[in-house]
Each structure stands twice: as structure tokens, then as C-alpha cells.
Design a protein around this motif. Structure first.
Motif, PDB file in Angstrom:
ATOM      1  N   SER A  88     -31.766  10.507 -19.434  1.00 53.64           N
ATOM      2  CA  SER A  88     -30.685  11.276 -18.817  1.00 53.64           C
ATOM      3  C   SER A  88     -29.509  10.375 -18.463  1.00 53.64           C
ATOM      4  CB  SER A  88     -31.192  12.022 -17.572  1.00 53.64           C
ATOM      5  OG  SER A  88     -31.815  11.125 -16.693  1.00 53.64           O
ATOM      6  N   LEU A  89     -29.803   9.175 -17.956  1.00 53.90           N
ATOM      7  CA  LEU A  89     -28.703   8.281 -17.570  1.00 53.90           C
ATOM      8  C   LEU A  89     -27.936   7.770 -18.801  1.00 53.90           C
ATOM      9  CD1 LEU A  89     -30.538   6.338 -14.727  1.00 53.90           C
ATOM     10  CD2 LEU A  89     -28.551   7.807 -14.431  1.00 53.90           C
ATOM     11  N   PHE A  90     -28.681   7.359 -19.812  1.00 51.44           N
ATOM     12  CA  PHE A  90     -27.976   6.821 -20.974  1.00 51.44           C
ATOM     13  C   PHE A  90     -27.280   7.918 -21.780  1.00 51.44           C
ATOM     14  CE2 PHE A  90     -30.500   3.002 -20.113  1.00 51.44           C
ATOM     15  CZ  PHE A  90     -29.462   2.089 -20.134  1.00 51.44           C
ATOM     16  N   TYR A  91     -27.805   9.141 -21.688  1.00 51.44           N
ATOM     17  CA  TYR A  91     -27.116  10.254 -22.353  1.00 51.44           C
ATOM     18  C   TYR A  91     -25.710  10.413 -21.777  1.00 51.44           C
ATOM     19  CZ  TYR A  91     -26.058  14.948 -23.989  1.00 51.44           C
ATOM     20  OH  TYR A  91     -25.455  16.023 -24.591  1.00 51.44           O
ATOM     21  N   GLU A  92     -25.588  10.172 -20.489  1.00 48.95           N
ATOM     22  CA  GLU A  92     -24.274  10.260 -19.826  1.00 48.95           C
ATOM     23  C   GLU A  92     -23.534   8.918 -19.884  1.00 48.95           C
ATOM     24  OE1 GLU A  92     -22.742  12.785 -18.022  1.00 48.95           O
ATOM     25  OE2 GLU A  92     -24.242  14.272 -18.597  1.00 48.95           O
ATOM     26  N   ARG A  93     -24.048   8.016 -20.672  1.00 47.64           N
ATOM     27  CA  ARG A  93     -23.467   6.669 -20.806  1.00 47.64           C
ATOM     28  C   ARG A  93     -23.377   5.950 -19.463  1.00 47.64           C
ATOM     29  NH1 ARG A  93     -22.474   6.227 -25.837  1.00 47.64           N
ATOM     30  NH2 ARG A  93     -21.826   7.981 -27.096  1.00 47.64           N
ATOM     31  N   ILE A  94     -24.413   6.151 -18.652  1.00 50.30           N
ATOM     32  CA  ILE A  94     -24.495   5.439 -17.381  1.00 50.30           C
ATOM     33  C   ILE A  94     -25.536   4.350 -17.574  1.00 50.30           C
ATOM     34  CG2 ILE A  94     -25.130   5.618 -14.933  1.00 50.30           C
ATOM     35  CD1 ILE A  94     -24.452   8.653 -15.227  1.00 50.30           C
ATOM     36  N   GLY A  95     -25.124   3.114 -17.420  1.00 48.70           N
ATOM     37  CA  GLY A  95     -26.117   2.046 -17.531  1.00 48.70           C
ATOM     38  C   GLY A  95     -25.689   1.007 -18.542  1.00 48.70           C
ATOM     39  N   GLU A  96     -25.581  -0.233 -18.069  1.00 50.94           N
ATOM     40  CA  GLU A  96     -25.236  -1.334 -18.968  1.00 50.94           C
ATOM     41  C   GLU A  96     -26.339  -2.374 -18.945  1.00 50.94           C
ATOM     42  OE1 GLU A  96     -21.121  -2.524 -18.581  1.00 50.94           O
ATOM     43  OE2 GLU A  96     -20.637  -0.498 -17.898  1.00 50.94           O
ATOM     44  N   GLY A  97     -27.461  -1.975 -18.410  1.00 48.99           N
ATOM     45  CA  GLY A  97     -28.627  -2.844 -18.358  1.00 48.99           C
ATOM     46  C   GLY A  97     -29.764  -2.053 -17.753  1.00 48.99           C
ATOM     47  N   VAL A  98     -30.974  -2.522 -18.006  1.00 55.05           N
ATOM     48  CA  VAL A  98     -32.154  -1.890 -17.395  1.00 55.05           C
ATOM     49  C   VAL A  98     -32.882  -2.955 -16.592  1.00 55.05           C
ATOM     50  CG1 VAL A  98     -34.399  -0.831 -17.842  1.00 55.05           C
ATOM     51  CG2 VAL A  98     -32.440  -0.175 -19.207  1.00 55.05           C
ATOM     52  N   LEU A  99     -33.133  -2.655 -15.334  1.00 54.74           N
ATOM     53  CA  LEU A  99     -33.878  -3.588 -14.491  1.00 54.74           C
ATOM     54  C   LEU A  99     -35.322  -3.107 -14.360  1.00 54.74           C
ATOM     55  CD1 LEU A  99     -34.022  -6.036 -12.592  1.00 54.74           C
ATOM     56  CD2 LEU A  99     -33.270  -4.560 -10.742  1.00 54.74           C
ATOM     57  N   LEU A 100     -36.211  -3.921 -14.886  1.00 51.41           N
ATOM     58  CA  LEU A 100     -37.647  -3.584 -14.823  1.00 51.41           C
ATOM     59  C   LEU A 100     -38.276  -4.223 -13.600  1.00 51.41           C
ATOM     60  CD1 LEU A 100     -38.288  -4.527 -18.498  1.00 51.41           C
ATOM     61  CD2 LEU A 100     -38.750  -2.280 -17.567  1.00 51.41           C
TER      62      LEU A 100
END
Ligand code: SF4
Length: 352
Positions: A191-203
Motif C-alpha cells: 500500500s505504501l509503495f503503491y502511493e510512492r511512499i518510501g525510499e527505503g525499508v527498515l527491517l
């Protein structure tokens, strides 16, 4: 496209050897940034050790007095709680000169404010801090928030992005098993990347998981699989297959499983030779049931097959029909030509 993977190591919970092993494992599985808690000057020395593993280190700092030591030891970024922007700005020139990133993030302790008004006050604090840092030309600036309610998390993240242009590093905390993690993880990231929200993923590992090689590699694999399906992380190979219908005359499921198995073995062989298929963009393989609707997918993949009449199938290579083969030779021919395409990709990549 490759969304960078970050991995948070709560190193108060682990010994140095375990920490370095976890960082190394994460790096081997595609993680580029390790978040380390820096609580004393002694901890700043760890930054160099982790950086020597060819990893970027993000120093998660509570005490602003540790910012200087972290920058001196080559940290790639500092993660600080919103509200200490004045202290951060004392290092403005160094931050800009070194290109180090600033991450405004919610600490573990902030989980206590997740209920009720506290969360919104924290979000407000993030907006104020972000604005002040931005006005002082700190451009390499990100926010990391998390909330257990995925709908609230999504709406707040979207609001911050739309209203203030805030750049996010989004959170993914795997559950105990890969199966349990896949659906919630896909929903959150999807859902976040569909809205182009996020330039990294923190695991982050969940609190009941140890920093074992298995847990660390599975967490990275989970993120890569989800991002890979959205074409946000290169995969060694992608199989595109159809659900089959009355037009399909071959056992497509068996054929797809066999091809998957053989592609995995091929990937392993390249890895043993020090080559990663991801580095050349991976390979897309279509396995389609018929020559009515199959050719579309088979043409748009690097290589593909589509079942045809009289126990035959058509092989497509680089978008064109290559040749028709008897069904029992299709998988072998596909693998021969897949290897040929991959070798050409590596040769092109190595050309001066
Ligand atoms: S590609 Fe052919 S066999 Fe597969 S689902 Fe479509 S029509 Fe059916």
C-alpha cells in the motif's frame, strides 16, 4: 529499481560478535544500511567495524553529544528523535559536506505513545523538526514512523508525504515465520509503495527473535521478495505463469515447478562463480499454457514458452518466436537459451 534495505540491530540485546555476524549476514542478503544504537563514545568505534563490511551505518542516537563522534567515525547517517533539531543543526555544515543523511525516527520507547493523542503529538513534532532542518538546507532528510494499526500508519504516512513532501523509510517487522509475515508485510509495503511512499525499508526482527543467521537472512529475503514482486528490487529471476484453462494441453504446473527448480540451481551456480544475476537486472521467464494468449507474456519476458498443438510448445527469445519444440524438450531448450541470455547480459555489463 532498487529500494535500499536497512536493518536495525538493537545491539544492547546482543554481543559484539553476534552483532557483526548479523550485519555481515544482512549485507550478504542485500541489506545496504545497518542501524546501530550509539549510546556512548565507545559505541562510535563500532561504526568503523561495521562500515568495514562494506555497509553504510546509520547511528541511532539519543544523546546529541554523540553526533560528533559518530560523524567522525564515518557514519553515513544519524537517526535522531524529533525535537533535537537544534542540536543536530550545530553539525549542519559537516552533515551537508559529508552528505550524511538525517533520519527522524520513533524510538522503541515511543511505542508507549502509540495509543491515543500521544502519537499525533509525536507526528506534529516530526513535522516541526523536519521543517526546521529543511529550512537550513539539510536535504538528505527522512522520516521513519511506525504504528501497529496499518490503516492509521498508511494514512499518516500519506498525509505527511502529500502535505509536506516528507520522505519516508518504511518499516517492516517480520513475524516469527516467513509464512506469517508475508501477507501483513505485503499489505504494508504494497500500500505504501503503491502511493510512492518510501525510499527505503527498515527491517527489524520482532522482539522474540534472535539475531541468528537464519532470522536475519529470512527477514532480508522477505523484504526482497515483496519488493521484487513490485519491481522495486531486482530479483535473480522472475517466473510469469498463467493460471491455465481449457486451452492448456500440457501439465503447466509440473513444467513451471521444474523450471523454477532449474533456475534456482542455475542462480546458485552463477553465485558460486561470484556472479549475481540481480546485478545484471535478473531474468524474466514466462511459462504460458497456450499460443492464444501466452505469446503476449512470452514476448515481453526475456524468454518464454507457450504451449501449442500436437504436444509441442513455442520458445520465445528476446521478444521473438525462436522455434517450436516437442513438449518433452521445452524445459531443456528454455534452460539452454536462458543461460545464453544471462551470459550475454554479463558480457555486456563487463564491456568497457
Ligand atoms: S495463457 Fe492460454 S492456457 Fe493460460 S490461461 Fe491464458 S488462455 Fe488459458
Amino acid at each position: 529499481m532498487r529500494i535500499p534495505l536497512h536493518f536495525y540491530i538493537a545491539h544492547n540485546a546482543v554481543e559484539k560478535g553476534v552483532l557483526l555476524d548479523a550485519a555481515r549476514t544482512a549485507g550478504e542478503h542485500g541489506v545496504s544500511h545497518i542501524w546501530l544504537e550509539v549510546r556512548s563514545q565507545k559505541d562510535t568505534a563500532l561504526i568503523r567495524e561495521v562500515s568495514s563490511l562494506n555497509l553504510h551505518v546509520v547511528s541511532a542516537i539519543k544523546d546529541p553529544a554523540l553526533i560528533e563522534g559518530s560523524l567522525r567515525n564515518g557514519t553515513s547517517g544519524i537517526a535522531v528523535h524529533p525535537g533535537i533539531q537544534k542540536e543536530v543543526l550545530r553539525y549542519r555544515d559537516t552533515l551537508i559536506r559529508s552528505g550524511s543523511a538525517v533520519y527522524l525516527y520513533m524510538r522503541e520507547e515511543d511505542r508507549s505513545v502509540l495509543e491515543g493523542e500521544g502519537f499525533f503529538s509525536l507526528v506534529n513534532e516530526i513535522v516541526v523538526s523536519y521543517g526546521e532542518l529543511k529550512r537550513e538546507k539539510i536535504e538528505n532528510l527522512f522520516v521513519h514512523i511506525h504504528h501497529p494499526d496499518p490503516v492509521l500508519h498508511f494514512n499518516i504516512s500519506r498525509y505527511l508525504k502529500m502535505r509536506y513532501g516528507i520522505r519516508h523509510v518504511v518499516s517492516l517487522t517480520p513475524c516469527r515465520s516467513m509464512e506469517d509475515s508475508l501477507i501483513p508485510g505485503s499489505l504494508t509495503l504494497g500500500s505504501l509503495f503503491y502511493e510512492r511512499i518510501g525510499e527505503g525499508v527498515l527491517l527489524r526482527l520482532s522482539s522474540d527473535q534472535e539475531y541468528s543467521r537464519k532470522n536475519v537472512s529470512e527477514a532480508a529475503l522477505l523484504a526482497r521478495n515483496i519488493l521484487g514482486s513490485c519491481r522495486l528490487y531486482p530479483r535473480a529471476y522472475t517466473i510469469i505463469s498463467c493460471p491455465t484453462c481449457g486451452r492448456c494441453r500440457m501439465d503447466l504446473q509440473k513444467m513451471t515447478e521444474e523450471i523454477d527448480h532449474r533456475l534456482k540451481a542455475l542462480e546458485k551456480k552463477y553465485n558460486q562463480d561470484g556472479k549475481n544475476l540481480e546485478d545484471v537486472g535478473g531474468i524474466a521467464v514466462a511459462v504460458m499454457g497456450c499460443n492464444v494468449n501466452g505469446p503476449g507474456e512470452a514476448r515481453s519476458a526475456d524468454i518464454g514458452i507457450a504451449g501449442s498443438k500436437n504436444n509441442t510448445g513455442i520458445l520465445f527469445k528476446n521478444g521473438r518466436v525462436f522455434k517450436t519444440f516437442p513438449e518433452n524438450r521445452l524445459a531443456d531448450e528454455l534452460m539452454i537459451h536462458t543461460k545464453d541470455i544471462i551470459d550475454k547480459k554479463f558480457n555486456t555489463a563487463n564491456m568497457p
